[in-house]
Design a protein around this motif. Structure first.
Motif, mmCIF file in Angstrom:
data_model
loop_
_atom_site.group_PDB
_atom_site.id
_atom_site.type_symbol
_atom_site.label_atom_id
_atom_site.label_comp_id
_atom_site.label_asym_id
_atom_site.label_seq_id
_atom_site.Cartn_x
_atom_site.Cartn_y
_atom_site.Cartn_z
ATOM 1 N N ARG A 184 -26.196 0.819 -38.962
ATOM 2 C CA ARG A 184 -25.431 0.508 -37.745
ATOM 3 C C ARG A 184 -24.234 -0.303 -38.211
ATOM 4 O O ARG A 184 -24.291 -1.146 -39.176
ATOM 5 C CB ARG A 184 -26.355 -0.835 -36.973
ATOM 6 N N HIS A 185 -23.022 0.020 -37.769
ATOM 7 C CA HIS A 185 -21.823 -0.709 -37.909
ATOM 8 C C HIS A 185 -21.204 -1.320 -36.605
ATOM 9 O O HIS A 185 -21.914 -0.799 -35.346
ATOM 10 C CB HIS A 185 -20.751 0.118 -38.428
ATOM 11 N N LYS A 186 -20.293 -2.056 -36.543
ATOM 12 C CA LYS A 186 -19.767 -2.727 -35.041
ATOM 13 C C LYS A 186 -19.293 -1.522 -34.273
ATOM 14 O O LYS A 186 -19.524 -1.819 -32.895
ATOM 15 C CB LYS A 186 -18.893 -3.682 -35.519
ATOM 16 N N GLY A 187 -18.984 -0.476 -34.738
ATOM 17 C CA GLY A 187 -18.440 0.541 -33.476
ATOM 18 C C GLY A 187 -19.703 1.388 -33.172
ATOM 19 O O GLY A 187 -19.638 2.473 -32.450
ATOM 20 N N PHE A 188 -20.936 1.350 -33.701
ATOM 21 C CA PHE A 188 -22.075 2.408 -33.369
ATOM 22 C C PHE A 188 -22.161 2.615 -32.108
ATOM 23 O O PHE A 188 -22.366 3.847 -31.556
ATOM 24 C CB PHE A 188 -23.352 1.842 -34.247
ATOM 25 N N TRP A 189 -22.426 1.395 -31.200
ATOM 26 C CA TRP A 189 -22.948 1.646 -30.053
ATOM 27 C C TRP A 189 -21.667 2.154 -29.023
ATOM 28 O O TRP A 189 -22.059 3.021 -28.255
ATOM 29 C CB TRP A 189 -23.273 0.230 -29.408
ATOM 30 N N ASN A 190 -20.637 1.768 -29.103
ATOM 31 C CA ASN A 190 -19.661 2.536 -28.389
ATOM 32 C C ASN A 190 -19.443 3.877 -28.734
ATOM 33 O O ASN A 190 -19.142 4.827 -27.820
ATOM 34 C CB ASN A 190 -18.147 1.671 -28.639
#
Length: 399
Positions: A184-190
């Motif tokens: 998981r990185h900060k842009g994972f969900w988007n």
């Protein structure tokens, strides 16, 4: 026999994309689009009869979290499809072999999700894959939630993207120590919500509860509203990360039930690893087991991976000499020091050991790992590196 001689098995090239997508439209499995294929950086191994694609093995590069911030680059088999009239020739075996030949230097291994009830399960096992985790699927009928609950609800991509830091912090706090998930990185969900191949089948939303002690959240549930596959109106819980306390879990699930009721949904479904501590709450929350599947996979070169993990440890020094004899009786040695240890480790146990699915000392005690030559210092050193780590599962990684 003629078909076998004419067959060309090779790696995917960019110029193949439209032909591959067209070919996969006839399969009952994953139907990628040009956009989702490119955004997920897919590759593949192809079987061609002259210039015609007759088999495709799509592969998604992933960073697999082994737990405690250790990740490895692997390939995930999203499906395998070969035209009916070519199935009798056994090209799947040669395509699998080509995967290892083509990608072994760039990726550590290959994995996929598969159920023992699936007709391809035994085939993957016959190719050297092993089961590393068991995943259970549960469901619960939507009921009336009488208790008033307060929760935050985000149902647009823009809103979900605005809370990405809170999602990231929450996941790191409660889930990053576990293995089995995509990094998981900060842009994972988007990225995932925008480019998942199932995006047209889900209406995504996130439910969160606030932390009393900070501006962060104490838990969240990523939801997919859908009727996919069986026409049951429901929420699929695609990911959850939450404070494991009884109060937080009950609060979040009361909120979820209230939301599902307001949307006139019939069911809530979740998939969870057998090692997830959340399982102890499943029955009490009213969920019932539906079916199960496994995380299958194999490491391309487990002995080299073993030695790489050893060399990365700060306590490794020139005093050690470690020899591994694997299941096919190949022998490899690291170091030439006086603290010498020789181990016989079957391939399955070696795969589990390097992935954190097997505890070194327990494996020695049970006879899964056999000591050919012992050394106290080396034993202690290895026992601190190779410990078992629990794996979790989130449905968002499957889709």
């Amino acid at each position: 026999v003629k078909k076998l001689i004419l067959m060309n098995i090779r790696a995917f090239q960019k110029s193949d994309l439209q032909n591959v997508l067209s070919f996969l439209q006839d399969s009952p499995f994953t139907n990628w689009t040009e956009e989702t294929w490119l955004k997920n950086k897919l590759t593949a191994i192809l079987a061609l009869d002259k210039n015609k694609i007759v088999g495709a093995f799509p592969l998604q590069p992933r960073s697999l979290n082994l737990g405690n911030s250790e990740c490895i680059d692997v390939l995930w088999a999203t499906s395998f499809y070969i035209s009916d009239k070519y199935k009798q020739y056994g090209f799947g075996h040669f395509m699998w072999k080509k995967i290892k030949e083509t990608f072994h230097s760039e990726y550590k291994g290959i994995f996929n999700y598969n159920s023992p009830q699936d007709e391809t399960y035994d085939w993957y096992i016959s190719l050297g894959s092993y089961s590393f985790a068991k995943i259970f699927s549960y469901k619960k009928n939507v009921s009336i939630e009488k208790s008033p609950v307060n929760f935050n609800y985000f149902d647009s991509y823009a809103d979900i993207n605005r809370i990405k830091n809170k999602l990231y912090n929450c996941f790191n706090k409660y889930d990053s120590s576990f293995g089995g998930t995509t990094y998981r990185h900060k842009g994972f969900w988007n990225k995932h919500l925008n480019y998942s191949y199932h995006r047209n089948h889900y209406k995504y939303s996130i439910l969160t509860i606030d932390s009393q002690n900070s501006n962060d959240i104490d838990g969240y549930i990523l939801l997919g509203e859908t009727e996919i596959r069986d026409s049951v109106k429901r929420f699929d819980i695609l990911e959850q990360s939450l404070n494991p306390s009884k109060i937080s879990i009950e609060k979040l699930y009361k909120s979820l039930m209230s939301l599902a009721r307001s949307k006139k949904l019939d069911e809530i479904r979740i998939q969870s690893s057998s090692e997830d501590s959340f399982n102890k709450w499943i029955k009490g929350l009213g969920f019932f087991k539906r079916w199960s599947f496994d995380i299958l996979g194999q490491i391309f070169d487990p002995t080299s991976f073993f030695f790489n993990r050893v060399k990365k440890n700060k306590l490794f020094n020139n005093s050690f000499k470690i020899t591994i004899i694997s299941g096919n009786n190949t022998k490899k040695t690291l170091g030439d020091g006086k603290d010498e240890i020789k181990l016989f480790i079957p391939n399955f146990e070696l795969n589990k050991l390097v992935l954190g699915r097997l505890d070194f000392l327990s494996a020695v005690d049970s006879g899964k790992i056999k000591i050919v030559k012992n050394n106290k210092s080396a034993m202690e050193f290895l026992s601190n590196i190779f410990i078992i780590n629990k794996w979790k599962f989130h449905h968002i990684d499957y889709i």
